[in-house]
Write a protein that holds these residues in place. Structure first.
Motif: not given
Length: 417
Positions: A48-76
């Motif tokens: 939110x502070x860096x201009x991506x208010x819709x950022x999506x994050x899903x964290x696990x113990x061994x890694x995390x998924x991140x996408x900057x908005x609902x229409x963008x591909x997710x990276x692990x």
């Protein structure tokens, strides 16, 4: 963490600098042992502070998924090597500076790389020797008898040696819990059999306190309570297996020298006075500070927060039991850490809270009851141990909420605006 993980889409999309930054920082925070819901909260706030208010994050113990908005591909991003405590503190400070706009993304990535490559503040063998004052200090207020304290010191040297060996021979690392439990228990129980000391269980637990998975169990419970069931369950299973290995080693040592189960009863030979508790606590805190490479500038504040939290834990626990004492200790640690963070130039609250958490949890107080499961106290021991761990877990959750209260001056300014 949300119960639904984002699907992986757009794998071939060009990398986004902000997403890369969030992935790298999230990996570092997970490598530092932070609960997954705290990592998600930090990255959401940073997005939110860096201009991506819709950022999506899903964290696990061994890694995390991140996408900057609902229409963008997710990276692990998988979690790499674990970070030392002072590295984690530096990463948290970097996140704080990013949210305040003091550094940009490219500078943050360069600084993060520098943090990962930074050497430890002192040689590894010095950090390992921190286990000695921890074992002795915990034994001083668990079993304040000279013979037991000396045995804890000798057993702590065994722990140090096994830790060094496990680092040099990584394939032996899975055997560390059962081997440490066996050798320490063999030493202490042999002395007990020779009538050189009494109450061996508390001495064994004090010696192994720095290795016991109390923090892992509490973190897992707090993650489950916060909705991160996958990560929390994984930590709970891992912690339970480690604890079972410690108990198996202790039981094997008792069997090897023919000690009856009654020898492992939870007996306190002498009750410590307040100055003995203070001495033991001081040694244990000094050991933790050395063992985790604590940033020197934060040490006085950390000691103050620990003193407040342990005082509250001991006073409340002596009246209401280990579960309520652990809850009160965790909450008071969070309150003290938050107040210190509000002070000008005060360290981040996580830097203050985590060492206090390691002392409040400690794999000794609540887990003493767990150790007795092996000697026939069954359901009562399980209930007492689980309630103690749950107490600290609930206190940790409450503390996490307290830590997010803004500085009073900022809150007043926002109301006036």
């Amino acid at each position: 963490m949300s119960s639904k993980s984002p699907s992986v889409r757009g794998v071939e999309a060009p990398p986004d600098p902000l997403r890369r930054l969030l992935l790298e920082l999230g990996e570092a925070l997970l490598g530092g042992g932070l609960p997954v819901h705290d990592v998600e909260e930090e990255l959401h706030g940073l997005g939110r502070a860096m201009g991506a208010p819709d950022v999506r994050v899903a964290a696990l113990t061994n890694g995390l998924f991140v996408a900057l908005d609902t229409d963008e591909g997710t990276r692990f991003q998988p979690v790499g090597a674990a970070l030392r405590f002072e590295q984690t503190a530096d990463v948290l400070h970097l996140v704080h500076r990013l949210r305040a706009g003091e550094v940009d993304g490219s500078q943050a990535l360069a600084e993060l790389d520098r943090i990962r490559r930074a050497p430890a503040r002192w040689p590894t063998w010095v950090a390992d020797l921190g286990a000695l004052p921890v074992g002795v200090g915990v034994c001083i207020f668990l079993q304040p008898v000279t013979a037991n304290v000396l045995a804890a010191g000798a057993g702590s040297l065994i722990v140090v040696g096994l830790t060094v060996l496990a680092r040099r021979l990584p394939r032996l690392r899975p055997l560390l819990p059962v081997t440490a439990g066996f050798l320490v228990a063999l030493l202490v129980l042999s002395l007990a059999r020779a009538s050189l000391l009494d109450g061996p269980l508390r001495t064994i637990v004090a010696t192994l306190a720095i290795l016991l998975p109390g923090g892992l169990l509490v973190t897992g419970l707090s993650e489950i309570a916060a909705g991160a069931s996958s990560a929390g369950t994984a930590r709970l299973v891992s912690g339970a297996v480690q604890l079972a290995l410690f108990l198996a080693g202790v039981a094997a040592a008792a069997t090897a020298i023919g000690m009856p189960a009654s020898a492992l009863a939870n007996i306190q030979v002498a009750k410590p006075s307040w100055w003995v508790i203070a001495l033991g606590l001081a040694l244990a805190v000094a050991g933790v500070v050395v063992n985790v490479n604590t940033p020197p500038s934060a040490v006085p504040w950390i000691v103050a927060v620990i003193a407040v939290s342990v005082t509250v834990q001991v006073v409340v626990g002596s009246v209401h039991g280990a579960a309520i004492g652990g809850l009160a200790g965790a909450v008071s640690a969070a309150v003290a850490a938050t107040v210190v963070h509000w002070l000008p130039g005060g360290p981040l609250w996580q830097v203050l809270y985590l060492p206090a958490f390691w002392i409040v949890v400690p794999g000794s107080f609540g887990l003493l009851n767990t150790a007795q499961i092996e000697v026939g106290n069954g359901a009562q021991s399980v209930l007492a141990a689980v309630s103690a761990v749950f107490g600290v877990a609930i206190g940790t959750l409450i503390g996490s909420v307290i830590s997010r209260i803004p500085r009073p001056s900022l809150a007043v300014a926002q109301l006036r605006a």
